[in-house]
Design a protein around this motif. Structure first.
Motif, short mmCIF file in Angstrom:
data_model
loop_
_atom_site.label_atom_id
_atom_site.label_comp_id
_atom_site.label_asym_id
_atom_site.label_seq_id
_atom_site.Cartn_x
_atom_site.Cartn_y
_atom_site.Cartn_z
N LEU A 193 0.82 -1.22 0.00
CA LEU A 193 0.00 0.00 0.00
C LEU A 193 0.85 1.26 0.00
O LEU A 193 0.35 2.34 -0.31
CB LEU A 193 -0.95 0.00 1.21
N ARG A 194 2.13 1.14 0.34
CA ARG A 194 3.03 2.30 0.31
C ARG A 194 3.34 2.71 -1.12
O ARG A 194 3.73 3.85 -1.36
CB ARG A 194 4.34 1.98 1.02
N LEU A 195 3.19 1.79 -2.05
CA LEU A 195 3.48 2.09 -3.45
C LEU A 195 2.44 3.06 -4.00
O LEU A 195 1.26 2.95 -3.71
CB LEU A 195 3.48 0.80 -4.28
N VAL A 196 2.91 3.98 -4.81
CA VAL A 196 2.01 4.97 -5.38
C VAL A 196 1.67 4.55 -6.81
O VAL A 196 2.55 4.41 -7.65
CB VAL A 196 2.66 6.37 -5.38
N ASN A 197 0.39 4.33 -7.05
CA ASN A 197 -0.11 4.02 -8.39
C ASN A 197 0.64 2.87 -9.05
O ASN A 197 0.99 2.95 -10.23
CB ASN A 197 -0.07 5.27 -9.27
N ALA A 198 0.91 1.84 -8.32
CA ALA A 198 1.69 0.71 -8.84
C ALA A 198 0.85 -0.14 -9.78
O ALA A 198 -0.36 -0.28 -9.59
CB ALA A 198 2.19 -0.14 -7.69
N ASP A 199 1.49 -0.70 -10.75
CA ASP A 199 0.88 -1.68 -11.64
C ASP A 199 0.42 -2.86 -10.79
O ASP A 199 1.07 -3.20 -9.80
CB ASP A 199 1.93 -2.11 -12.67
N PRO A 200 -0.68 -3.54 -11.14
CA PRO A 200 -1.15 -4.67 -10.34
C PRO A 200 -0.11 -5.77 -10.16
O PRO A 200 -0.07 -6.42 -9.11
CB PRO A 200 -2.37 -5.18 -11.11
N GLU A 201 0.74 -5.98 -11.15
CA GLU A 201 1.79 -7.00 -11.01
C GLU A 201 2.83 -6.58 -9.99
O GLU A 201 3.31 -7.40 -9.20
CB GLU A 201 2.45 -7.29 -12.37
N VAL A 202 3.19 -5.31 -9.98
CA VAL A 202 4.14 -4.80 -8.98
C VAL A 202 3.51 -4.88 -7.60
O VAL A 202 4.18 -5.25 -6.62
CB VAL A 202 4.56 -3.35 -9.33
N PHE A 203 2.22 -4.56 -7.50
CA PHE A 203 1.50 -4.66 -6.23
C PHE A 203 1.53 -6.10 -5.72
O PHE A 203 1.81 -6.35 -4.55
CB PHE A 203 0.06 -4.19 -6.43
N HIS A 204 1.28 -7.04 -6.63
CA HIS A 204 1.31 -8.47 -6.28
C HIS A 204 2.69 -8.90 -5.79
O HIS A 204 2.82 -9.61 -4.79
CB HIS A 204 0.89 -9.30 -7.50
N LEU A 205 3.73 -8.46 -6.50
CA LEU A 205 5.10 -8.82 -6.08
C LEU A 205 5.44 -8.23 -4.72
O LEU A 205 6.09 -8.89 -3.90
CB LEU A 205 6.11 -8.35 -7.14
N ALA A 206 5.02 -7.00 -4.47
CA ALA A 206 5.26 -6.38 -3.16
C ALA A 206 4.53 -7.14 -2.06
O ALA A 206 5.06 -7.34 -0.96
CB ALA A 206 4.83 -4.92 -3.18
N LEU A 207 3.32 -7.59 -2.37
CA LEU A 207 2.53 -8.36 -1.40
C LEU A 207 3.20 -9.69 -1.11
O LEU A 207 3.34 -10.09 0.06
CB LEU A 207 1.13 -8.56 -1.97
N GLU A 208 3.65 -10.39 -2.14
CA GLU A 208 4.35 -11.67 -1.95
C GLU A 208 5.64 -11.50 -1.17
O GLU A 208 5.94 -12.30 -0.28
CB GLU A 208 4.67 -12.29 -3.31
N SER A 209 6.40 -10.48 -1.51
CA SER A 209 7.67 -10.24 -0.82
C SER A 209 7.45 -9.94 0.65
O SER A 209 8.17 -10.46 1.52
CB SER A 209 8.40 -9.08 -1.49
#
Length: 176
Positions: free
Chosen positions: A31-47
């Motif tokens: 959620l800290r990411l600003v306007n992230a692509d859904p794939e980047v959001f997914h990777l951040a969530l997994e990490s």
């Protein structure tokens, strides 16, 4: 889920408030990411999930070592006790009252095996309880992360369909 989608702007604030808790930290990371692509959001969530779940298992190796080593140390104590007890016996003493101390030494030596097994059994019980708690946390993390990602992807698609008006370029016209 619908209420969360309508109050999307509150999600990072709420997650930040609970970032000292593993689940809050896990949700706050993407959620800290600003306007992230859904794939980047997914990777951040997994990490973030990998990091938090690894932190929850940080004591596992110590417990596994105690479970494996305590019976071995008990057996070592038994073998050393038996060697000590039997080394005092001479062939001429067999069958006499001087061998009575040997049986006491053997019983004392077996105590170390029993102690090692008791420690291993108790440690194994705690290990299984911790494993069960960890697996339940994994399930909670997956469910919560999947729901958050679903909401994020829905919002992402809505923003693609209805991009926000850009006030700078709105009045711009080409001269023909």
């Amino acid at each position: 889920m619908d209420a969360a989608a309508r109050n999307w702007d509150l999600a990072p604030k709420i997650a930040k408030e609970y970032s000292n808790h593993p689940l809050g930290n896990y949700l706050y990371s993407p959620l800290r990411l600003v306007n992230a692509d859904p794939e980047v959001f997914h990777l951040a969530l997994e990490s973030a999930a990998d990091d938090e779940l690894a932190l929850m298992r940080r004591g596992d190796k110590v417990l596994e070592a105690v479970i494996a080593l305590s019976p071995l140390l008990g057996l070592l104590g038994t073998v050393l006790g038996l060697i000590t007890s039997l080394s005092d016996i001479q062939l001429s003493d067999l069958g006499t009252s001087s061998t009575a101390g040997v049986t006491l030494g053997i019983s004392e030596a077996l105590i170390s095996t029993a102690a090692g097994l008791i420690v291993a059994i108790i440690s194994l019980a705690f290990y299984r309880v911790f494993q069960s708690l960890w697996f339940n946390q994994v399930r909670v993390f997956r469910k919560t992360g999947n729901e958050l990602e679903l909401i994020y992807r829905q919002r992402w698609l809505e923003e693609e369909d209805y991009p926000p008006a850009n006030p700078v370029n709105q009045d711009f016209k080409y001269d023909e």
